[in-house]
Design a protein around this motif. Structure first.
Motif, short mmCIF file in Angstrom:
data_model
loop_
_atom_site.label_atom_id
_atom_site.label_comp_id
_atom_site.label_asym_id
_atom_site.label_seq_id
_atom_site.Cartn_x
_atom_site.Cartn_y
_atom_site.Cartn_z
N ILE A 22 6.37 54.02 42.48
CA ILE A 22 7.49 53.30 42.79
C ILE A 22 8.59 54.03 42.73
O ILE A 22 9.75 53.56 43.31
N ASN A 23 8.57 55.23 42.39
CA ASN A 23 9.59 56.14 42.57
C ASN A 23 9.48 57.19 43.56
O ASN A 23 10.47 58.15 43.77
N GLU A 24 8.51 57.14 44.35
CA GLU A 24 8.22 58.43 45.24
C GLU A 24 7.99 57.86 46.66
O GLU A 24 7.43 56.68 47.07
N ALA A 25 8.63 58.44 47.63
CA ALA A 25 8.48 58.20 49.30
C ALA A 25 7.45 59.31 49.54
O ALA A 25 7.56 60.61 49.09
N MET A 26 6.62 59.07 50.24
CA MET A 26 5.22 59.97 50.57
C MET A 26 4.71 59.80 52.20
O MET A 26 4.64 58.74 52.43
N GLU A 27 4.42 60.77 52.33
CA GLU A 27 3.49 61.06 53.71
C GLU A 27 2.01 60.70 53.31
O GLU A 27 1.59 61.47 52.04
N ASN A 28 1.25 60.04 54.10
CA ASN A 28 -0.20 59.77 53.75
C ASN A 28 -0.76 61.27 53.86
O ASN A 28 -0.64 61.90 54.86
N LEU A 29 -1.56 61.46 52.80
CA LEU A 29 -2.27 63.03 52.80
C LEU A 29 -3.35 62.88 51.92
O LEU A 29 -3.71 62.05 51.24
N GLN B 2 21.96 71.79 40.88
CA GLN B 2 20.81 72.48 41.38
C GLN B 2 20.61 71.99 42.93
O GLN B 2 20.72 70.87 43.25
N LYS B 3 20.51 72.98 43.86
CA LYS B 3 20.46 72.79 45.23
C LYS B 3 18.60 73.24 45.69
O LYS B 3 18.46 74.17 44.92
N ILE B 4 18.17 72.55 46.20
CA ILE B 4 16.92 72.79 46.85
C ILE B 4 17.09 73.01 48.32
O ILE B 4 17.28 72.05 49.05
N CYS B 5 16.19 74.31 48.77
CA CYS B 5 16.66 74.43 50.19
C CYS B 5 15.10 75.11 50.36
O CYS B 5 14.48 75.49 49.64
N ALA B 6 14.66 74.77 51.74
CA ALA B 6 13.27 75.11 52.27
C ALA B 6 13.09 76.63 52.27
O ALA B 6 13.93 77.10 52.59
N LYS B 7 12.01 76.94 51.56
CA LYS B 7 11.59 78.42 51.64
C LYS B 7 11.19 78.80 52.89
O LYS B 7 11.02 80.02 52.92
N GLU B 8 10.48 77.88 53.73
CA GLU B 8 10.04 78.15 54.98
C GLU B 8 10.20 76.98 55.77
O GLU B 8 10.34 75.88 55.42
N ASP B 9 9.57 76.99 57.41
CA ASP B 9 9.63 76.04 57.93
C ASP B 9 8.58 75.27 57.44
O ASP B 9 7.45 75.81 57.28
N ALA B 10 8.56 73.84 57.40
CA ALA B 10 7.73 73.21 56.73
C ALA B 10 7.71 71.62 57.07
O ALA B 10 8.70 71.25 57.93
N VAL B 11 6.90 70.78 56.18
CA VAL B 11 6.87 69.37 56.51
C VAL B 11 6.99 68.85 55.06
O VAL B 11 6.55 69.54 54.12
N VAL B 12 7.69 67.90 54.77
CA VAL B 12 7.92 67.18 53.47
C VAL B 12 6.74 66.32 53.23
O VAL B 12 6.41 65.51 54.01
N TRP B 13 5.96 66.56 52.05
CA TRP B 13 5.06 65.77 51.74
C TRP B 13 5.45 64.39 50.82
O TRP B 13 5.05 63.55 51.32
N TYR B 14 6.40 64.67 49.91
CA TYR B 14 6.78 63.49 49.21
C TYR B 14 8.06 64.01 48.45
O TYR B 14 8.41 65.15 48.37
N TYR B 15 8.85 62.86 48.15
CA TYR B 15 10.07 63.28 47.12
C TYR B 15 10.38 62.00 46.20
O TYR B 15 9.81 61.03 46.64
N THR B 16 10.96 62.34 45.28
CA THR B 16 11.50 61.09 44.25
C THR B 16 12.71 60.82 44.89
O THR B 16 13.63 61.56 45.41
N TYR B 17 12.91 59.47 45.24
CA TYR B 17 13.95 58.78 45.79
C TYR B 17 14.79 57.91 45.04
O TYR B 17 15.63 57.33 45.35
N THR B 18 14.46 57.80 43.63
CA THR B 18 15.07 57.05 42.65
C THR B 18 16.41 57.99 42.23
O THR B 18 16.23 59.28 42.14
N LEU B 19 17.58 57.37 41.87
CA LEU B 19 18.68 58.33 41.61
C LEU B 19 18.34 59.22 40.05
O LEU B 19 18.80 60.17 40.37
N GLY B 20 18.16 58.36 39.10
CA GLY B 20 18.03 59.26 37.96
C GLY B 20 16.85 59.84 37.71
O GLY B 20 15.82 59.47 37.85
#
Length: 310
Positions: free
Chosen positions: A137-144, A278-296
């Motif tokens: 419920i707190n994750e946006a995700m690519e099917n994999l 905290q900043k998160i930057c891509a370490k390589e050219d890549a595809v986003v698999w999933y991420y947390t989309y809730t705020l807290g």
């Protein structure tokens, strides 16, 4: 208790798997008309990942055991307490994540006893395990799909080829070892962890996609159907998993499935005063698999995962 009764020629059974003296979970069996391999389907480990839970219900009702050369054992709702309470990722009984406790250690808490019941009763019957997950419920995700990469070559390769049949875009090599399917792989039982869906949604499209995946694994195991290969699926051997270094406000700047360039800003974790911690930057050219989309988020929560498809 005999989970696949020899006296039953073919048919469907709904029974229970005992966990403790006072608790159990549902266990369903489809016994095929002819002998063959046994596929184990597990779902509801993370109780707010709904696609697999709904897909196996429909699959059980519609499956024709008279066409099966083998069996299907289903754990249709492993974390039933969490499901009815709407608790994401953990078991309410002790606050543990079931997919992090599979081991040969002594079982002390409820979650550990549940994992031990699966290890002792389900593993010995399994020729293959398909563990069904999806964006919580707190994750946006690519099917994999994840397959075990750091196990013996035969188990890994059999699993990888099974993954190649599935109708998802990306196949990820995994080094996990303490999850339901990954611990089984360390014991030479091949399997996969399939992720379909996101944000706790349960759309008709993704339920059907999950059921199609089940049938493709049945075909791969020669239980039922014609074998297929997804020629468009891409493999990723290297992935990056970023966690929160502090509790705070999480702001992702990308979408699941998006292609990102090395050095691009993927998201920021900010404090109550708006200061970037905290900043998160891509370490390589890549595809986003999933991420947390809730705020807290709290410290050590997963924030984003991305990788490099070949």
């Amino acid at each position: 208790m005999e989970l696949i009764p020899h006296s039953l020629k073919s048919g469907k059974i709904k029974t229970k798997l005992k966990i403790t003296e006072n608790s159990d979970i549902d266990l369903w069996l489809i016994k095929g008309k002819n002998q063959g391999k046994t596929l184990v389907l597990t779902t509801g480990m993370h109780a707010c990942e709904y696609i697999g839970i709904l897909a196996v219900r429909e699959f059980f009702e519609e499956a024709d055991e008279n066409r099966f050369n083998g069996n299907v054992l289903i754990l249709p709702l492993i974390n039933k307490t969490g499901f009815y309470q709407g608790v994401k990722q953990i078991m309410p009984e002790d606050g543990k994540n079931l997919n992090r406790v599979f081991s040969d250690n002594e079982a002390k808490t409820y979650t550990e006893k549940l994992s031990k019941a699966i290890i002792n009763n389900i593993y010995p019957l399994a020729d293959f395990i398909l563990d069904l997950h999806g964006g919580d419920i707190n994750e946006a995700m690519e099917n994999l799909v994840f397959y075990p990469a750091r196990v013996d070559k035969e188990t890994s390769e059999f699993s990888r080829k099974a993954a190649m049949t599935l109708p998802v875009r990306y196949r990820l090599a995994s080094g996990a070892s303490n999850g339901l399917y990954s611990f089984a792989a360390n014991k030479k039982i091949p399997g996969l962890l399939l992720e379909i869906g996101e944000k706790g949604e349960h759309t008709r499209k993704n339920i059907d996609l999950c059921k199609e995946s089940i049938y493709r694994i049945l075909a791969y195991l020669d239980i039922c159907g014609e074998k297929l290969v997804n020629e468009e699926q891409k493999q990723a051997d290297l992935s990056f998993y970023e966690e929160a270094e502090y509790e705070g406000f999480w702001f992702p700047y990308v979408k699941a499935g998006e292609k990102v360039k090395k050095g691009s800003l993927l998201g920021e974790l900010k404090g109550m005063d708006g200061e970037c911690m905290q900043k998160i930057c891509a370490k390589e050219d890549a595809v986003v698999w999933y991420y947390t989309y809730t705020l807290g988020v709290k410290k050590s929560d997963p924030l984003i995962a991305y990788g490099i498809p070949v």
